[in-house]
Design a protein around this motif. Structure first.
Motif, short mmCIF file in Angstrom:
data_model
loop_
_atom_site.label_atom_id
_atom_site.label_comp_id
_atom_site.label_asym_id
_atom_site.label_seq_id
_atom_site.Cartn_x
_atom_site.Cartn_y
_atom_site.Cartn_z
N PRO A 265 -12.85 5.44 -0.57
CA PRO A 265 -12.14 4.55 -1.14
C PRO A 265 -11.12 4.54 0.15
O PRO A 265 -10.82 5.88 0.67
CB PRO A 265 -10.87 4.56 -1.55
N LEU A 266 -10.81 4.28 1.52
CA LEU A 266 -9.76 3.92 2.40
C LEU A 266 -9.30 3.07 2.96
O LEU A 266 -9.48 1.98 2.36
CB LEU A 266 -10.91 4.47 3.42
N THR A 267 -7.93 2.87 3.90
CA THR A 267 -6.52 1.98 3.64
C THR A 267 -7.07 2.29 5.33
O THR A 267 -6.92 3.24 6.61
CB THR A 267 -5.61 2.68 3.63
N LEU A 268 -7.73 1.36 6.11
CA LEU A 268 -7.32 0.55 7.60
C LEU A 268 -6.08 -0.46 7.50
O LEU A 268 -6.12 -1.07 7.14
CB LEU A 268 -8.75 -0.49 7.99
N SER A 269 -6.16 -0.02 9.22
CA SER A 269 -5.11 -1.08 9.02
C SER A 269 -5.07 -1.98 10.28
O SER A 269 -5.79 -1.70 11.63
CB SER A 269 -3.25 -0.30 10.18
N LEU A 270 -4.72 -3.47 10.59
CA LEU A 270 -5.04 -3.84 11.84
C LEU A 270 -4.04 -4.49 12.14
O LEU A 270 -3.14 -4.45 11.95
CB LEU A 270 -5.61 -5.05 11.17
N GLY A 271 -3.81 -4.80 13.81
CA GLY A 271 -3.34 -5.57 14.62
C GLY A 271 -3.30 -6.94 14.85
O GLY A 271 -4.16 -7.23 13.57
N THR A 272 -2.58 -7.72 16.01
CA THR A 272 -3.12 -9.01 15.95
C THR A 272 -3.87 -9.36 17.12
O THR A 272 -3.89 -8.67 17.59
CB THR A 272 -2.21 -9.71 15.31
N GLY A 273 -4.33 -10.38 17.73
CA GLY A 273 -4.96 -10.98 18.66
C GLY A 273 -6.29 -11.54 18.60
O GLY A 273 -7.32 -11.28 17.71
N ARG A 274 -6.59 -11.94 19.50
CA ARG A 274 -8.10 -12.98 19.66
C ARG A 274 -8.98 -11.64 19.63
O ARG A 274 -10.02 -11.67 18.79
CB ARG A 274 -7.69 -13.27 21.59
N SER A 275 -8.86 -10.10 20.24
CA SER A 275 -10.07 -9.59 20.24
C SER A 275 -10.37 -9.00 18.83
O SER A 275 -11.54 -8.81 18.53
CB SER A 275 -9.43 -8.71 21.42
N VAL A 276 -8.97 -8.55 18.21
CA VAL A 276 -9.27 -7.90 16.43
C VAL A 276 -9.60 -9.21 15.84
O VAL A 276 -10.55 -9.10 14.89
CB VAL A 276 -7.82 -8.10 16.26
N VAL B 260 1.36 1.10 2.36
CA VAL B 260 0.49 1.12 2.06
C VAL B 260 -0.52 2.24 3.59
O VAL B 260 -1.29 2.34 3.80
CB VAL B 260 -0.11 -0.20 2.38
N ALA B 261 0.68 0.94 4.86
CA ALA B 261 0.17 1.49 6.32
C ALA B 261 0.13 3.18 6.93
O ALA B 261 -0.05 3.52 7.50
CB ALA B 261 0.94 0.88 7.46
N LYS B 262 0.97 3.37 6.03
CA LYS B 262 1.03 4.93 6.62
C LYS B 262 -0.19 5.93 5.78
O LYS B 262 -0.39 7.20 6.09
CB LYS B 262 2.67 5.73 5.66
N GLY B 263 -0.11 5.82 4.82
CA GLY B 263 -1.66 5.56 3.95
C GLY B 263 -2.97 5.55 4.86
O GLY B 263 -4.13 6.41 4.64
#
Length: 319
Positions: free
Chosen positions: A113-124, A201-204
């Motif tokens: 298990p892992l946690t990934l964060s996402l920003g936003t925008g067309r490319s993402v 959650v994001a910190k992890g």
């Protein structure tokens, strides 16, 4: 782009790093995210397909030269530069999405298990859409940017929901506008237990994949009504050239202190100093914003195109 073409691109990168860049197989394995035997197979494929002659006979050769220069100048973990037509707008959008998806898939392929964060925008969003479906319900995905505008409309380019749907993983959305209406409103949001839980959650997260925004009338922040006309003028008057997660940056990559930054609800950039912050952005118009993010030392990885890379190299005299 089919699987063989992707493998051929990887072979070209491995060949350039080995025969032109002078990297060891262990160094190549680390940069490309493959095993040492995997590097050997890629080099064998490059020889088999006739890529290795007096020079690397592949369009990516010039990209690799620029990639290596940017990587060394800014101390990145990796820098992928994809081909682009200098005379055609958005010609590299597809290749950026595929390159981003390839990097992202290295995390998703893990069984633990892992946690990934996402920003936003067309490319993402395009990167997530380029991914194949994979069953990974053990993973968690969290948004780093508010998913609504001030008028209540949803963020069109949020990728967390799509990524969670493709993997079956858990999703965590930031229930806020990118820029709050007032400092008091922001403080009230930050004090909510739900907001604090998502921050934890994001910190992890092991890594974060984000876009890079320009600051002008074509800026996503402005076009999608996250900031007003007056706020855009304020940013321009303060010589903002780009933004990461809604935080405006000057040419040196410093976060600008202004009325907007005091109301941005996105998680602070300083929080990601110990994470792998990976940016996806291309195009000559994004060049100043990408360069600011690099100068500020915010990024660990960059996926960009030839047009933006030429701007960065020219501005930094890296050629």
């Amino acid at each position: 782009m089919d699987k063989f073409e992707l493998k051929l691109d990887q072979a070209a990168r491995a060949a350039w790093l080995s025969y032109v860049g002078g990297r060891t197989q262990d160094e190549i394995a680390s940069q490309l995210g493959v095993s040492r035997p995997g590097v050997q197979r890629l080099l064998a494929l490059a020889r088999q397909e006739g890529l290795i002659k007096v020079h690397i006979d592949h369009p990516l050769a010039n990209c690799m030269v620029m990639s290596d220069a940017i990587l060394k100048r800014f101390g990145l973990e990796f820098c992928d530069v994809v081909p682009a037509d200098p005379d055609a707008a958005d010609s590299s959008a597809y290749y950026l999405a595929v390159a981003g998806a390839e990097r992202l898939s290295r995390y998703l392929d893990r069984s633990e298990p892992l946690t990934l964060s996402l920003g936003t925008g067309r490319s993402v969003r395009a990167m997530v859409e380029a991914l194949s479906r994979i069953d990974r319900p053990q993973h968690r995905f969290v948004s780093l940017v508010g998913n609504v505008a001030r008028d209540g409309s949803a963020n069109r380019y949020d990728g967390v929901m799509v990524l969670a749907d493709k993997t079956g993983g858990e999703r965590f959305l930031l229930p806020a506008p990118v820029v709050a209406g007032s400092v008091e409103e922001k403080e009230a949001m930050l004090g909510q237990r739900l907001f604090q839980a998502i921050t934890e959650v994001a910190k992890g997260a092991e890594a974060a994949f984000i876009g890079v925004g320009r600051i002008d009338r074509q800026a996503t922040l402005f076009q999608d009504h996250f900031i007003s006309e007056a706020e855009l003028k304020e940013l321009l008057s303060l010589e903002a050239v780009g933004e990461l997660l809604g935080w405006p940056l000057n040419q040196s990559g410093e976060v600008i202190d202004c009325s907007i930054t005091r109301r941005v609800t996105s998680l602070p950039l300083e929080m990601f100093r110990n994470q792998s912050l990976v940016a996806l952005a291309g195009g000559r118009d994004k060049g100043p914003a990408i360069l600011a993010a690099l100068r500020g030392g915010w990024l660990k990885g960059l996926i960009t195109d030839e047009n933006a890379a030429r701007y960065i190299i020219g501005s930094e005299a890296l050629a």
